[in-house]
Design a protein around this motif. Structure first.
Motif, PDB file in Angstrom:
ATOM      1  N   PRO A 108       0.810  -1.224   0.000  1.00 41.32           N
ATOM      2  CA  PRO A 108       0.000   0.000   0.000  1.00 41.32           C
ATOM      3  C   PRO A 108       0.844   1.274   0.000  1.00 41.32           C
ATOM      4  CG  PRO A 108       0.137  -0.874   2.217  1.00 41.32           C
ATOM      5  CD  PRO A 108       0.919  -1.828   1.335  1.00 41.32           C
ATOM      6  N   PHE A 109       2.153   1.124   0.011  1.00 40.95           N
ATOM      7  CA  PHE A 109       3.035   2.292  -0.081  1.00 40.95           C
ATOM      8  C   PHE A 109       4.192   1.955  -1.008  1.00 40.95           C
ATOM      9  CE2 PHE A 109       4.595  -0.285   3.367  1.00 40.95           C
ATOM     10  CZ  PHE A 109       5.965  -0.282   3.186  1.00 40.95           C
ATOM     11  N   TYR A 201      26.622   2.618   2.531  1.00 41.01           N
ATOM     12  CA  TYR A 201      25.488   2.431   3.438  1.00 41.01           C
ATOM     13  C   TYR A 201      24.977   3.813   3.848  1.00 41.01           C
ATOM     14  CZ  TYR A 201      22.532   0.685   7.133  1.00 41.01           C
ATOM     15  OH  TYR A 201      21.444   0.398   7.904  1.00 41.01           O
ATOM     16  N   SER A 215      21.569  -3.816   8.850  1.00 40.63           N
ATOM     17  CA  SER A 215      22.847  -3.102   8.947  1.00 40.63           C
ATOM     18  C   SER A 215      23.676  -3.274   7.684  1.00 40.63           C
ATOM     19  CB  SER A 215      23.637  -3.575  10.170  1.00 40.63           C
ATOM     20  OG  SER A 215      24.303  -4.792   9.916  1.00 40.63           O
ATOM     21  N   PHE A 239      19.123  12.108   1.225  1.00 44.69           N
ATOM     22  CA  PHE A 239      18.472  11.961   2.528  1.00 44.69           C
ATOM     23  C   PHE A 239      16.977  11.690   2.381  1.00 44.69           C
ATOM     24  CE2 PHE A 239      16.265  14.063   6.152  1.00 44.69           C
ATOM     25  CZ  PHE A 239      16.670  13.175   7.134  1.00 44.69           C
ATOM     26  N   LYS A 241      13.740  11.272   5.221  1.00 47.10           N
ATOM     27  CA  LYS A 241      13.343  11.263   6.630  1.00 47.10           C
ATOM     28  C   LYS A 241      12.641   9.963   7.016  1.00 47.10           C
ATOM     29  CE  LYS A 241       9.014  13.668   5.740  1.00 47.10           C
ATOM     30  NZ  LYS A 241       8.254  14.886   5.853  1.00 47.10           N
ATOM     31  N   LEU A 242      12.247   9.178   6.025  1.00 43.24           N
ATOM     32  CA  LEU A 242      11.570   7.917   6.333  1.00 43.24           C
ATOM     33  C   LEU A 242      12.552   6.782   6.630  1.00 43.24           C
ATOM     34  CD1 LEU A 242       8.757   8.108   3.627  1.00 43.24           C
ATOM     35  CD2 LEU A 242       8.556   8.560   6.075  1.00 43.24           C
ATOM     36  N   SER A 244      15.868   6.297   8.992  1.00 45.04           N
ATOM     37  CA  SER A 244      16.731   6.966   9.971  1.00 45.04           C
ATOM     38  C   SER A 244      18.210   6.702   9.716  1.00 45.04           C
ATOM     39  CB  SER A 244      16.362   6.525  11.390  1.00 45.04           C
ATOM     40  OG  SER A 244      16.586   5.150  11.530  1.00 45.04           O
ATOM     41  N   THR A 245      18.554   5.732   8.876  1.00 43.92           N
ATOM     42  CA  THR A 245      19.965   5.490   8.562  1.00 43.92           C
ATOM     43  C   THR A 245      20.386   6.171   7.263  1.00 43.92           C
ATOM     44  OG1 THR A 245      19.492   3.418   7.398  1.00 43.92           O
ATOM     45  CG2 THR A 245      19.974   3.261   9.746  1.00 43.92           C
ATOM     46  N   SER A 246      19.503   6.923   6.637  1.00 42.52           N
ATOM     47  CA  SER A 246      19.922   7.588   5.393  1.00 42.52           C
ATOM     48  C   SER A 246      20.744   8.835   5.749  1.00 42.52           C
ATOM     49  CB  SER A 246      18.721   7.939   4.512  1.00 42.52           C
ATOM     50  OG  SER A 246      18.141   9.163   4.868  1.00 42.52           O
ATOM     51  N   SER A 247      21.755   9.087   4.931  1.00 38.14           N
ATOM     52  CA  SER A 247      22.688  10.182   5.195  1.00 38.14           C
ATOM     53  C   SER A 247      22.178  11.487   4.584  1.00 38.14           C
ATOM     54  CB  SER A 247      24.047   9.836   4.587  1.00 38.14           C
ATOM     55  OG  SER A 247      24.880  10.974   4.587  1.00 38.14           O
ATOM     56  N   ASP A 248      22.509  12.604   5.255  1.00 42.05           N
ATOM     57  CA  ASP A 248      22.147  13.902   4.683  1.00 42.05           C
ATOM     58  C   ASP A 248      23.322  14.550   3.960  1.00 42.05           C
ATOM     59  OD1 ASP A 248      23.645  14.466   6.882  1.00 42.05           O
ATOM     60  OD2 ASP A 248      22.161  15.739   7.877  1.00 42.05           O
ATOM     61  N   PHE A 496      31.125   7.273   0.872  1.00 42.57           N
ATOM     62  CA  PHE A 496      30.545   8.429   0.180  1.00 42.57           C
ATOM     63  C   PHE A 496      31.453   9.003  -0.905  1.00 42.57           C
ATOM     64  CE2 PHE A 496      28.265   8.362   4.270  1.00 42.57           C
ATOM     65  CZ  PHE A 496      27.018   8.037   3.744  1.00 42.57           C
TER      66      PHE A 496
ATOM     67  N   ALA B  53      27.826  -2.629  15.086  1.00 44.33           N
ATOM     68  CA  ALA B  53      26.440  -3.029  14.809  1.00 44.33           C
ATOM     69  C   ALA B  53      25.906  -2.351  13.556  1.00 44.33           C
ATOM     70  CB  ALA B  53      25.548  -2.684  16.000  1.00 44.33           C
ATOM     71  N   THR B  60      24.042   8.918  12.144  1.00 41.39           N
ATOM     72  CA  THR B  60      22.774   9.111  11.448  1.00 41.39           C
ATOM     73  C   THR B  60      22.224  10.490  11.799  1.00 41.39           C
ATOM     74  OG1 THR B  60      21.701   7.969  13.263  1.00 41.39           O
ATOM     75  CG2 THR B  60      22.176   6.675  11.310  1.00 41.39           C
ATOM     76  N   PRO B  61      21.719  11.200  10.794  1.00 43.37           N
ATOM     77  CA  PRO B  61      21.221  12.553  11.067  1.00 43.37           C
ATOM     78  C   PRO B  61      19.992  12.528  11.964  1.00 43.37           C
ATOM     79  CG  PRO B  61      20.720  11.891   8.815  1.00 43.37           C
ATOM     80  CD  PRO B  61      21.568  10.816   9.391  1.00 43.37           C
ATOM     81  N   ARG B  63      16.378  14.020  13.314  1.00 43.30           N
ATOM     82  CA  ARG B  63      15.234  14.713  12.729  1.00 43.30           C
ATOM     83  C   ARG B  63      14.285  15.075  13.858  1.00 43.30           C
ATOM     84  NH1 ARG B  63      11.391  10.862  13.052  1.00 43.30           N
ATOM     85  NH2 ARG B  63      11.997   8.700  12.732  1.00 43.30           N
ATOM     86  N   LEU B  71       1.519   6.920   4.889  1.00 43.40           N
ATOM     87  CA  LEU B  71       0.614   7.167   3.764  1.00 43.40           C
ATOM     88  C   LEU B  71       0.385   5.854   3.029  1.00 43.40           C
ATOM     89  CD1 LEU B  71       2.273  10.478   2.520  1.00 43.40           C
ATOM     90  CD2 LEU B  71       0.168  10.236   3.847  1.00 43.40           C
ATOM     91  N   MET B  72      -0.841   5.394   3.038  1.00 41.79           N
ATOM     92  CA  MET B  72      -1.135   4.116   2.392  1.00 41.79           C
ATOM     93  C   MET B  72      -2.181   4.322   1.306  1.00 41.79           C
ATOM     94  SD  MET B  72      -0.794   1.134   5.134  1.00 41.79           S
ATOM     95  CE  MET B  72      -2.447   1.182   5.758  1.00 41.79           C
ATOM     96  N   SER B  73      -1.962   3.629   0.196  1.00 43.21           N
ATOM     97  CA  SER B  73      -2.887   3.794  -0.928  1.00 43.21           C
ATOM     98  C   SER B  73      -4.126   2.917  -0.770  1.00 43.21           C
ATOM     99  CB  SER B  73      -2.186   3.442  -2.234  1.00 43.21           C
ATOM    100  OG  SER B  73      -1.895   2.064  -2.254  1.00 43.21           O
ATOM    101  N   GLY B  74      -4.059   1.945   0.127  1.00 44.55           N
ATOM    102  CA  GLY B  74      -5.207   1.059   0.304  1.00 44.55           C
ATOM    103  C   GLY B  74      -5.541   0.902   1.777  1.00 44.55           C
TER     104      GLY B  74
END
Lengths: 518, 104
Positions: A108-109, A201, A215, A239, A241-242, A244-248, A496, B53, B60-61, B63, B71-74
């Motif tokens: 669904p996403f 990564y 990981s 980046f 925001k969905l 949390s391990t993605s780099s900016d 990177f 680990a 990690t940045p 936020r 957000l789901m389409s169904g």
């Protein structure tokens, strides 16, 4: 540009043609589906494609055409057909991970990487076959049957992104997305004679990538050329925001690496136009004696053991000679803990998988088998029926190494040795080496059914898995053929530093020319 | 052999995987063979080595600490095996048979 030679067209040629109205998105869709039909990409022959819907794709293409005609900026991948590995969530087509437990499941996403492809104008035409939950090196572990290598149908295409590599090699799409945990983009790229890149990564969002070993997992790109791989990665990196391990960290314009200059020197006055696809970056200049001047290429002795196939060694030596002829210095180096990588990986990845795959329990989505004997019996029946032998084996292996009494001896030990493996890479890259060159795989594609011992299959990852453990970027580029089967050469750079990786890859591709496929 | 048949049956239960007798024997051999290749790690001195680990370079940045809407389409019902009134429906937690097996 003519649609008649669709299978030869790169994304960087298709997109400007579509934007300029020389061809239409619908023509590209029809060409892609025709190629898939002509070559037998469906389940009865090569078994590359698990899900596709030509009518829906054509409808999407018509909508894109209307936007083009209204003057909308479609993006750098305008009208480019792209295939997606079946463990990356996409709207409209199922996401089954090559498993019975998710048969028919439509997410669904959508994964961020897929959404970014669409936002750049790509048309998603197919979901591709894969080893179940990305556990395998041959695409033989799919619940929907093995994929065959388009270059030799008796052989495997590699795995686990075998369907995506085969789709690109067969000319169905110029670009495909795959995923890596231990080499699952680079190894099939090598087996199918295409380019496969695993980014650092954190470089590409994992949101919507069905988790195997969190990981280690990264989405990667397969393309027929370095240029298409660079364009594809540039489109999905950055980046999110969905995740949390993605780099900016900033994403460079990787295609400028084609100019053969270090990043700060790679200026182009038309930079903004390049980003939106109006002005393709010039093709790499013919390799000259200064193309790689000042670049130090490391040759790690652990990746060239005495037991290495002499023909693969010969192909690597030819590539190293090309580096030298372009002004690079080749330096003998050592990554002493790399021989420990397979044991480390096959402890850590199954351990993480045993946790991640606990979610497939018949409660919220996917298969449910209920023998009518209560909740626990439903869990067991669902998972036993839904998972194939390799997934079951790895869940049990992971559960074992995490269980009381074995955690320190296996899991914690492997985490410590992972630190040492990553330290080896850090030491090399801080000693003045810009890129490491190795064979991608110890062998060429092997016949379907040839390897039955699980550990022997795991050894396919022996040269690729270290980059995942260290988190550094790596790319596999075709460097020749042995007994008519492709050989891949691997270029690894520091965290990177995809730009340097692409610079060396562009140079190698141009330096080898037609020899890369001979 | 590092893994016994009892180990396999125990971890299979922990992992909620049904394993029949012939398969348990096969898995005992397979897992033992795989783990025998891992023994090499015991020879590496890691007494002062920190564990890794994750490999997110530079960390990690952060936020804002706010929830992100899914957000789901169904609807959930479009993919759930069984739903009623917005809830996932599962079998009973235990049957009389389960209870007698566990001795409860």
């Amino acid at each position: 540009m003519s649609v008649d030679n669709y299978t030869q067209l790169g994304a960087a040629q298709i997109a400007p043609g579509v934007r300029a109205g020389k061809t239409s998105p619908a023509e590209m869709i029809r060409a892609s589906f025709k190629r898939a039909a002509d070559i037998g990409g469906g389940p009865d022959e090569l078994n590359i494609i698990l899900h596709a819907d030509e009518n829906a794709s054509l409808e999407e293409a018509e909508q894109m055409q209307a936007r083009i005609q209204s003057g909308t900026d479609i993006g750098v991948l305008a009208g480019v057909p792209v295939a997606i590995k079946d463990n990356i969530a996409s709207l409209g087509l199922p996401t089954t991970c090559g498993s019975k437990i998710l048969r028919g499941y439509v997410s669904p996403f959508e994964a961020t990487a897929v959404a970014r492809l669409r936002a750049n104008g790509a048309l998603i035409v197919a979901k591709t076959n894969m080893d179940e939950f990305a556990m395998g090196s041959s695409t033989e572990n799919s619940a929907y049957g093995p994929t065959r290598n388009p270059l030799d149908v008796r052989c495997v295409p590699g795995g686990s992104s075998g369907g995506s590599a085969a789709a690109v090699a067969a000319g169905i799409t110029p670009i495909a997305l795959g995923s890596e945990t231990g080499g699952s983009v680079r190894q099939p790229a090598a087996f199918c004679g295409v380019v496969g890149v695993k980014p650092s990564y954190g470089r590409v969002s994992r949101y919507g990538l069905v988790a195997f070993a969190s990981s280690l997992d990264q989405i990667g790109v397969l393309g027929r050329t370095v240029d298409d791989a660079a364009l594809g990665l540039e489109s999905i990196a950055g980046f999110d925001k969905l995740d949390s391990t993605s780099s900016d960290a900033d994403v460079p314009i990787y295609r400028l690496a084609a100019l053969g200059k270090p990043a700060p020197e790679a200026r182009n006055p038309d930079t903004e136009a390049i980003r939106i696809g109006r002005s393709p970056v010039p093709l790499p200049p013919p390799p000259g004696p200064t193309t790689l001047e000042g670049v130090v290429i490391g040759k790690p002795k652990e990746y060239f053991p005495d037991s290495l196939d002499p023909d693969i060694r010969r192909m690597c030596d030819r590539a190293l000679d090309r580096f030298r002829s372009m002004g690079a210095t080749v330096r003998e180096i050592s990554l002493p803990r790399s021989p420990l990588a397979i044991p480390v990986y096959y402890i850590l990845a199954p351990a993480e998988a045993s946790s991640n795959l606990a979610r497939f329990d018949g409660v919220r989505y996917g298969l449910r088998v209920d023998p009518g004997k209560g909740l626990k019996a439903m869990y067991e029946a669902t998972r036993s029926e839904g998972f194939g032998p390799e997934v079951t084996r790895r869940i049990l292996l992971g559960t074992y190494v995490l269980s009381a009494g074995y955690y320190d001896a296996y899991y914690k030990k492997a985490q410590a040795v992972r630190t040492l493996i990553a330290d080896d890479f850090r030491a090399v890259f801080t000693s003045g080496v810009h890129a490491i060159f190795t064979p991608t795989t110890p062998t060429t594609a092997f016949p379907i059914g040839a390897i039955s011992d699980p550990y022997e299959m795991y050894l396919n990852d022996i040269f690729t898995v270290t980059a995942n453990l260290a988190g550094v970027p790596a790319i596999s580029v075709p460097i020749g053929r042995v007994r008519r089967l492709p050989v891949g050469g691997q270029i690894i750079t520091a965290h990177f530093d995809e730009y340097a990786m692409f610079r060396v890859a562009y140079a190698l591709e141009a330096g080898l020319g037609a020899e890369a496929h001979q | 052999m590092p893994v016994t048949r009892e180990d396999v049956l125990h971890i299979a239960e922990l992992a909620r995987l049904g394993v029949d007798a012939p398969r348990a024997d096969e898995l005992t051999k397979e897992l033992s063979a795989i783990l025998s290749h891992m023994e090499v790690l015991s020879q590496v001195d890691t007494a002062t080595v920190p564990t890794t680990a994750g490999v997110a370079a530079g960390g990690t940045p952060l936020r804002p600490d706010v929830g992100v809407p899914a957000l789901m389409s169904g609807t959930l019902a479009s993919f759930a095996p069984k739903m009623r009134d917005g809830f996932f429906i599962v079998p009973r937690l235990a049957t009389h048979e389960d209870s007698s097996e566990s001795g409860a």
